[in-house]
Design a protein around this motif. Structure first.
Motif, PDB file in Angstrom:
ATOM      1  N   PHE A 309       0.884  -1.471   0.060  1.00  0.00           N
ATOM      2  CA  PHE A 309       0.052   0.663  -0.236  1.00  0.00           C
ATOM      3  C   PHE A 309       0.914   1.308   0.025  1.00  0.00           C
ATOM      4  O   PHE A 309       1.438   1.548   0.961  1.00  0.00           O
ATOM      5  N   TRP A 310       0.922   1.780  -1.319  1.00  0.00           N
ATOM      6  CA  TRP A 310       1.701   3.311  -1.512  1.00  0.00           C
ATOM      7  C   TRP A 310       1.104   4.478  -0.161  1.00  0.00           C
ATOM      8  O   TRP A 310       0.009   4.667  -0.622  1.00  0.00           O
ATOM      9  N   HIS A 311       1.756   4.850   0.804  1.00  0.00           N
ATOM     10  CA  HIS A 311       0.959   5.909   2.045  1.00  0.00           C
ATOM     11  C   HIS A 311       1.659   6.938   1.954  1.00  0.00           C
ATOM     12  O   HIS A 311       1.239   7.339   2.115  1.00  0.00           O
ATOM     13  N   THR A 312       2.666   7.270   1.888  1.00  0.00           N
ATOM     14  CA  THR A 312       3.649   8.483   1.991  1.00  0.00           C
ATOM     15  C   THR A 312       4.892   8.612   0.759  1.00  0.00           C
ATOM     16  O   THR A 312       5.203   7.549   0.215  1.00  0.00           O
ATOM     17  N   ALA A 313       4.719   9.664  -0.155  1.00  0.00           N
ATOM     18  CA  ALA A 313       5.146   9.868  -0.774  1.00  0.00           C
ATOM     19  C   ALA A 313       5.820  11.342  -0.367  1.00  0.00           C
ATOM     20  O   ALA A 313       4.947  12.556   0.318  1.00  0.00           O
ATOM     21  N   ARG A 314       7.617  11.593  -0.618  1.00  0.00           N
ATOM     22  CA  ARG A 314       8.337  12.470   0.236  1.00  0.00           C
ATOM     23  C   ARG A 314       8.996  13.207  -0.997  1.00  0.00           C
ATOM     24  O   ARG A 314      10.041  12.550  -1.689  1.00  0.00           O
ATOM     25  N   ILE A 315       9.093  14.303  -1.192  1.00  0.00           N
ATOM     26  CA  ILE A 315       9.949  15.423  -2.302  1.00  0.00           C
ATOM     27  C   ILE A 315      11.369  15.437  -1.624  1.00  0.00           C
ATOM     28  O   ILE A 315      10.793  15.985  -0.953  1.00  0.00           O
ATOM     29  N   THR A 316      12.867  15.474  -2.224  1.00  0.00           N
ATOM     30  CA  THR A 316      13.305  15.815  -1.854  1.00  0.00           C
ATOM     31  C   THR A 316      13.558  17.397  -1.977  1.00  0.00           C
ATOM     32  O   THR A 316      13.172  18.305  -2.950  1.00  0.00           O
ATOM     33  N   TRP A 317      14.478  18.070  -1.195  1.00  0.00           N
ATOM     34  CA  TRP A 317      14.194  19.437  -1.239  1.00  0.00           C
ATOM     35  C   TRP A 317      15.012  20.268  -2.387  1.00  0.00           C
ATOM     36  O   TRP A 317      14.357  20.914  -3.024  1.00  0.00           O
ATOM     37  N   ASP A 318      15.850  19.495  -3.486  1.00  0.00           N
ATOM     38  CA  ASP A 318      16.541  19.900  -4.342  1.00  0.00           C
ATOM     39  C   ASP A 318      15.592  19.267  -5.808  1.00  0.00           C
ATOM     40  O   ASP A 318      15.486  19.270  -6.981  1.00  0.00           O
ATOM     41  N   GLY A 319      14.293  18.789  -5.479  1.00  0.00           N
ATOM     42  CA  GLY A 319      12.879  17.897  -6.052  1.00  0.00           C
ATOM     43  C   GLY A 319      13.965  16.588  -7.073  1.00  0.00           C
ATOM     44  O   GLY A 319      13.215  17.263  -7.980  1.00  0.00           O
ATOM     45  N   ASN A 320      14.515  16.659  -6.539  1.00  0.00           N
ATOM     46  CA  ASN A 320      15.272  15.673  -7.238  1.00  0.00           C
ATOM     47  C   ASN A 320      15.043  14.112  -7.517  1.00  0.00           C
ATOM     48  O   ASN A 320      15.607  12.839  -8.447  1.00  0.00           O
ATOM     49  N   TYR A 321      14.597  13.563  -5.824  1.00  0.00           N
ATOM     50  CA  TYR A 321      13.942  12.125  -5.659  1.00  0.00           C
ATOM     51  C   TYR A 321      12.666  12.825  -5.149  1.00  0.00           C
ATOM     52  O   TYR A 321      12.559  13.552  -4.485  1.00  0.00           O
ATOM     53  N   VAL A 322      11.937  11.234  -5.173  1.00  0.00           N
ATOM     54  CA  VAL A 322      11.101  10.985  -4.207  1.00  0.00           C
ATOM     55  C   VAL A 322      11.213   9.772  -3.638  1.00  0.00           C
ATOM     56  O   VAL A 322      11.307   8.835  -3.937  1.00  0.00           O
ATOM     57  N   GLN A 323      11.013  10.265  -1.964  1.00  0.00           N
ATOM     58  CA  GLN A 323      11.543   8.925  -1.605  1.00  0.00           C
ATOM     59  C   GLN A 323       9.576   8.053  -1.207  1.00  0.00           C
ATOM     60  O   GLN A 323       8.812   9.263  -0.179  1.00  0.00           O
ATOM     61  N   ALA A 324       9.155   7.002  -1.524  1.00  0.00           N
ATOM     62  CA  ALA A 324       7.946   6.570  -1.574  1.00  0.00           C
ATOM     63  C   ALA A 324       7.829   5.515  -0.912  1.00  0.00           C
ATOM     64  O   ALA A 324       8.563   4.262  -0.388  1.00  0.00           O
ATOM     65  N   ASP A 325       6.808   5.138   0.283  1.00  0.00           N
ATOM     66  CA  ASP A 325       6.759   4.307   1.021  1.00  0.00           C
ATOM     67  C   ASP A 325       5.998   3.695   1.335  1.00  0.00           C
ATOM     68  O   ASP A 325       4.363   4.006   0.907  1.00  0.00           O
ATOM     69  N   ASP A 326       6.078   1.868   1.660  1.00  0.00           N
ATOM     70  CA  ASP A 326       5.175   1.402   1.841  1.00  0.00           C
ATOM     71  C   ASP A 326       4.622   1.202   3.241  1.00  0.00           C
ATOM     72  O   ASP A 326       5.460   0.215   3.769  1.00  0.00           O
ATOM     73  N   GLU A 327       3.138   1.236   3.468  1.00  0.00           N
ATOM     74  CA  GLU A 327       2.498   0.575   4.880  1.00  0.00           C
ATOM     75  C   GLU A 327       2.567  -0.653   4.310  1.00  0.00           C
ATOM     76  O   GLU A 327       1.374  -1.207   3.863  1.00  0.00           O
ATOM     77  N   SER A 328       2.789  -2.044   4.943  1.00  0.00           N
ATOM     78  CA  SER A 328       2.383  -3.205   4.757  1.00  0.00           C
ATOM     79  C   SER A 328       1.504  -3.441   5.484  1.00  0.00           C
ATOM     80  O   SER A 328       1.317  -3.135   6.950  1.00  0.00           O
ATOM     81  N   PHE A 329       0.921  -4.558   5.010  1.00  0.00           N
ATOM     82  CA  PHE A 329      -0.071  -5.042   6.020  1.00  0.00           C
ATOM     83  C   PHE A 329       0.434  -6.087   6.928  1.00  0.00           C
ATOM     84  O   PHE A 329      -0.594  -7.763   6.757  1.00  0.00           O
ATOM     85  N   GLY A 330       1.448  -7.363   6.710  1.00  0.00           N
ATOM     86  CA  GLY A 330       2.150  -8.048   6.895  1.00  0.00           C
ATOM     87  C   GLY A 330       2.063  -8.320   8.528  1.00  0.00           C
ATOM     88  O   GLY A 330       1.505  -7.342   9.382  1.00  0.00           O
ATOM     89  N   ASP A 331       3.721  -9.331   8.898  1.00  0.00           N
ATOM     90  CA  ASP A 331       3.951  -9.259  10.252  1.00  0.00           C
ATOM     91  C   ASP A 331       5.403  -9.047  10.215  1.00  0.00           C
ATOM     92  O   ASP A 331       6.680  -9.128   9.444  1.00  0.00           O
ATOM     93  N   GLY A 332       6.245  -9.072  11.032  1.00  0.00           N
ATOM     94  CA  GLY A 332       7.648  -9.276  11.379  1.00  0.00           C
ATOM     95  C   GLY A 332       8.532  -8.018  11.009  1.00  0.00           C
ATOM     96  O   GLY A 332       7.798  -6.730  11.056  1.00  0.00           O
TER      97      GLY A 332
END
Length: 481
Positions: A309-332
């Motif tokens: 599940f794509w949960h969060t996306a963050r743009i770097t301050w220079d606009g060159n990259y996007v950090q995208a976070d997957d909120e898992s529904f799993g375990d561990g």
């Protein structure tokens, strides 16, 4: 309902309320049992008074705004190592995710159907009660000791998260992300079409707020959301082991880069990058690119990963990259979802074309814990990329991805014992504002999601990571600029 099912419902619907009283207190005692790097320390904890689930944070000057399902708290963080409570304001409304404007206006996202917008309104018995309300609440916080409710703005499917975009000096826009996992008064497979809406939702909402007349705030646009290239153009919860919830085409979270007029949407099935039009509305119908990866080709424990599940996306301050976070529904720890594979990672995408450079999981196992990435932000450092993240039961960490193909953890703190009674972090953000020592990062977090009764609430950490980061006078974590 099994442990995994309970965890999934909490993570997605954010509806757990536990009545339990805990006093506010600074961090103290022996932390030798905690797992942490030598360069990171816990300075302060302040549990909320009702034991409600702790949600997100926002900052302006020397004030921090901490949401929880029973309301919000405002802290004076002039001395980050020892914040002072200015108010504990009760206003039930999951999630109560906050954004703030000039220490004058506070906005809270509410995605549980209530009997009305006013504080004190209880939840309706049925989520799709046609007389119910969900959306965005507006408060005047000019006097932090006595916040005043101004207005509630109804939005279809409520407001799971909100992102502030400063359109001009006299007007701010709120991008409202929401989705119909459960139905609402004008939302879902039945009530949606009755109200002229898609049963999948297929939109975000944009609210205009005149800053000197917030009582006139209203929805001005509903940009369409689709999943280009996706075979069924929807996120199907049953494909991820979440039986009984509605399919959707919608977004969970949006971040914006004000100067570059870019918006990154974490939209459940896809990550998308949009241009922001001159009127301040994201051009969601013409994404710059989409990233969609839901297949683990080599299975759990291999070198490949899937995305739950794509949960969060963050743009770097220079606009060159996007950090995208997957909120898992799993375990561990790291997380694995049965039938899908390795999930719950953070991914580093090139902003020019959406090409993935790498992904990252916590580099240590933790029996009995659930360690998926949830909320965080990018530290503004010239010539270097640092990000701060909350990993639920995996605690809080700092990642150096200056080489985006080889991200490295450079600091972390994970409170003992393993599991929900130890670290249980919803959010973790760098913010300076008021600073600690010169060669360290000031990090604020919230703790207490899956077991709010033992939650530490509002937290402050110090990470001794040498970085010449910028100092800001405010920060809504999803808004750069």
């Amino acid at each position: 309902m099994g442990r995994r099912s309970i965890r999934r419902v909490i993570s997605l619907l954010a509806a757990l309320l536990i009545s339990f009283v805990l006093p506010a207190a600074p961090a103290s005692g022996d932390h030798n049992a905690d797992q942490h790097s030598d360069n990171m320390s816990l300075l302060f904890n302040a549990p909320n008074a009702t034991g409600a689930t702790n949600s997100d944070l926002a900052f302006w000057g020397d004030r921090a705004y901490a949401g929880n399902y029973d309301g919000f708290r405002i802290f004076d963080i002039s001395n980050p190592a020892s914040p002072e409570s200015l108010v504990d304001f009760r206003c039930f409304g999951p999630q109560n995710d906050p954004v703030v404007w000039e220490n004058k206006l506070l906005f809270l996202a509410v995605d549980r159907t209530l009997t009305g917008p006013d504080c004190g309104s209880p939840a309706t018995v049925a989520h799709d009660d046609p007389a119910g309300w969900e959306g965005v609440r507006i408060f005047d916080v000019s006097n932090p000791a006595a916040p005043r409710f101004v207005k509630g703005v109804y939005t279809d499917c409520g407001a799971h998260t909100i992102t502030l975009f400063p359109k001009n000096p006299g007007e701010v826009l709120l991008y409202v992300s929401s989705y119909p996992l459960r139905p609402g008064p004008t939302c879902g497979p039945d009530r949606g079409p009755e109200a002229g809406n898609s049963p999948l939702h297929e939109k975000i909402s944009v609210i205009s707020v005149p800053v000197n007349a917030p009582q006139t705030a209203k929805v001005i646009a509903e940009p369409a959301i689709s999943y280009p290239g996706d075979p069924d153009n929807q996120f199907d919860p049953e494909e991820h082991g979440l039986a009984g919830f509605n399919p959707l085409t919608a977004c969970h979270d949006i971040s914006v880069h004000v100067e570059k007029r870019l918006a990154a949407g974490a939209c459940a099935e896809q990550v998308q990058l949009w241009n922001i039009k001159p009127n301040g509305v994201p051009d969601t119908e013409h994404p710059v690119w989409v990233f969609d990866d839901n297949t683990d080709t080599d299975g759990a424990g291999g070198g490949d990963v899937a995305v739950d599940f794509w949960h969060t996306a963050r743009i770097t301050w220079d606009g060159n990259y996007v950090q995208a976070d997957d909120e898992s529904f799993g375990d561990g720890c790291p997380t694995t979802t049965p039938g899908i594979g390795d999930t719950g990672r953070t991914h580093f995408l090139r902003a020019s074309d959406g090409a993935r450079q790498s992904f990252f999981a916590l580099p240590r196992s933790e029996p009995g814990a659930y360690c998926t990435v949830h909320q965080g932000n990018i530290v503004p450092v010239a010539g270097r990329y640092l990000s701060v993240s909350a990993w639920y039961m995996g605690g809080v960490n700092v990642i150096d991805f200056t080489d985006p193909a080889n991200p490295v953890e450079v600091a972390y703190y994970d409170i003992a014992p393993p599991g929900a009674t130890g670290s249980d972090n919803w959010s973790a953000y760098w913010y300076e504002g008021p600073a600690l020592t010169e060669d360290s990062l000031t990090i604020y977090a919230t703790d207490g999601v899956h077991n709010p009764a033992t939650g530490r609430g509002f937290q402050v950490f110090e990470a001794d990571v040498a970085a010449d980061e910028a100092t800001l006078d405010h920060m809504n974590p999803q808004t750069l600029g």
